[in-house]
Write an enzyme that holds these catalytic residues in place. Structure first.
Site: not given
Ligand SMILES: *Cc1c(COP(=O)(O)O)cnc(C)c1O
Length: 407
Positions: A128, A205, A379
């Protein structure tokens, strides 16, 4: 698969009743299916009630006295509740604070400071963006170098890739547990182990795994972990993040942002900083109480549903969607941008298409709320507590018709 099979899946879904505990969009919001709970979870009805109560009773009535009537402990009490419900961690290692970005910064600064004779941070090129910016920022500020793994965007970082890049120079490894593009689940146990074997520390993460798949931070000897609460935990837009620091690292944790809330005695108003006990020293400023209420209710729902049942439903939903992608969308020019194997696939499915940006706009116009991730990904988020099988089917029908030019 026919629509009757899908109805049966809803009838036998032990989590089906949870959907009615969230605020429903109104008629004029024209939502056919909300398939973006992995970016912004929906509001629990309980959160609305608690926020009204907070304003009317605690903030409105107790006023500043409320700080000593429980508010001050919320970052750690809710952290412990989250740790037990979804992180596989014993109490005393998790706080709710700041944003994911700030928590990543705090964790990474602490990790590299614990390996002062090593000068390299290892991360994933396709992580990300904010994770990459934090890594570059920390490296620049401290004069460290960065090494990047070229992971496959349709899957993710493998143990072999990490092993090939680790060296005696590596101080910290920062990776996502579930890849935000593909939903690939990295092998947390094996990657953490080889990282430790090389003498480095790991920062995970958990933004796309927390509240969706079981996590075992204590069992896997994870050093630091960070994640957000507004995705699968449904805590609300901009709700505070969480930071896990393994108990054995807490005495050595030197806060990158020393603030009065992390001080050993905040209200002694000392002119100089001395770090508080345990995980509290990772706090910086005043806890965001309105956001914390949302985290508490969101975590409460995950606790009640049970993370194993949530995971089982995520598998069933993503199996349905990957089957429909193959049957309906691939013949119309789309591709599957997520793993086929459910055991390494998180809670969303990515469909690839050269015109993904335009198709995403058309889907949203038709009330199918998905998100577009450049360059070519759409997505489909399948947050288990709020997504039904029949709605998912209906959304996939719209997707098929949009691709066929029939809408
Ligand atoms: C959503 C997400 C973030 C978000 O960071 P914020 O500071 O909360 O904006 C960070 N990392 C990953 C992997 C994410 O999925």
């Amino acid at each position: 698969m026919i629509v009757d099979d899908v109805r049966r899946l809803d009838e036998h879904d032990p989590l089906a009743a949870f959907a009615s505990r969230f605020v429903e969009p109104g008629e004029r919001d024209r939502v056919v299916a909300y398939l973006d709970g992995n970016s912004l979870g929906r509001p629990p009805l309980a959160t609305r009630r608690r926020l009204l109560e907070l304003v009317d009773e605690q903030w409105g009535g107790r006023l500043i006295r409320a700080w000593s009537e429980g508010w001050m402990e919320l970052p750690t009490t809710i952290g412990d509740q989250l740790a037990s419900a979804a992180l596989g961690a014993v109490p005393g290692q998790t706080i709710i604070a700041d944003s994911t970005t700030v928590c990543l910064y705090k964790a990474l600064r602490a990790a590299v400071a614990m390996r002062p004779d090593r000068g390299e941070i290892l991360t994933d090129r396709h992580n990300f963006p904010t994770d990459g910016y934090v890594v570059d920022g920390v490296a620049e500020q401290l004069g460290l170098t960065v090494r990047r793994i070229d992971s496959d965007p349709a899957s993710g970082v493998t143990v072999e890739q990490v092993a090939a890049q680790l060296s005696s120079r590596t101080s910290a490894v920062l990776l996502s547990h579930v890849a935000y593009r593909s939903a690939f689940i990295a092998d947390m146990a094996a990657i953490t182990e080889i990282t430790h074997d090389s003498g480095a520390l790991v920062v995970w993460d958990l933004c796309h795994s927390v509240g969706c798949i079981p996590i075992l931070l204590d069992d896997h000897d994870v050093d630091f972990a960070v994640g957000c609460t507004y995705k699968y935990l449904n805590a609300g837009p901009g709700a505070p993040a969480f930071l896990y620091i393994r108990a054995e690292h807490q005495d050595g944790f030197v806060p990158a942002v020393p603030g009065w809330m992390g001080h050993a005695d905040p209200f002694a108003m000392q002119p100089t900083y001395s770090p508080g006990h345990g995980i509290r020293r990772a706090l910086s400023g005043t806890p965001p109480i309105t956001g914390l209420i949302g985290v508490q209710e969101g975590v409460g729902l995950v606790e009640e549903a049970g993370i194993d049942r949530i995971r089982a439903k995520a598998v069933a939903l993503t199996e349905l969607v990957t089957a429909l992608v193959d049957d309906w969308l691939v013949p119309l020019g789309a591709g599957l941008g997520s793993p086929r194997d459910a055991s390494v696939r998180g809670g969303h499915v990515t469909v690839t298409h050269p015109e993904a940006a335009d198709i995403s706009r058309r889907l949203i116009d038709e009330g199918v709320i998905i998100d577009y991730r450049p360059p070519d990904g759409i997505r489909i988020g399948l947050s288990p507590l709020t997504t039904s099988f029949t709605r998912t089917w209906a959304a996939m029908e719209v997707f098929r018709d949009v691709l066929a030019g029939e809408r």
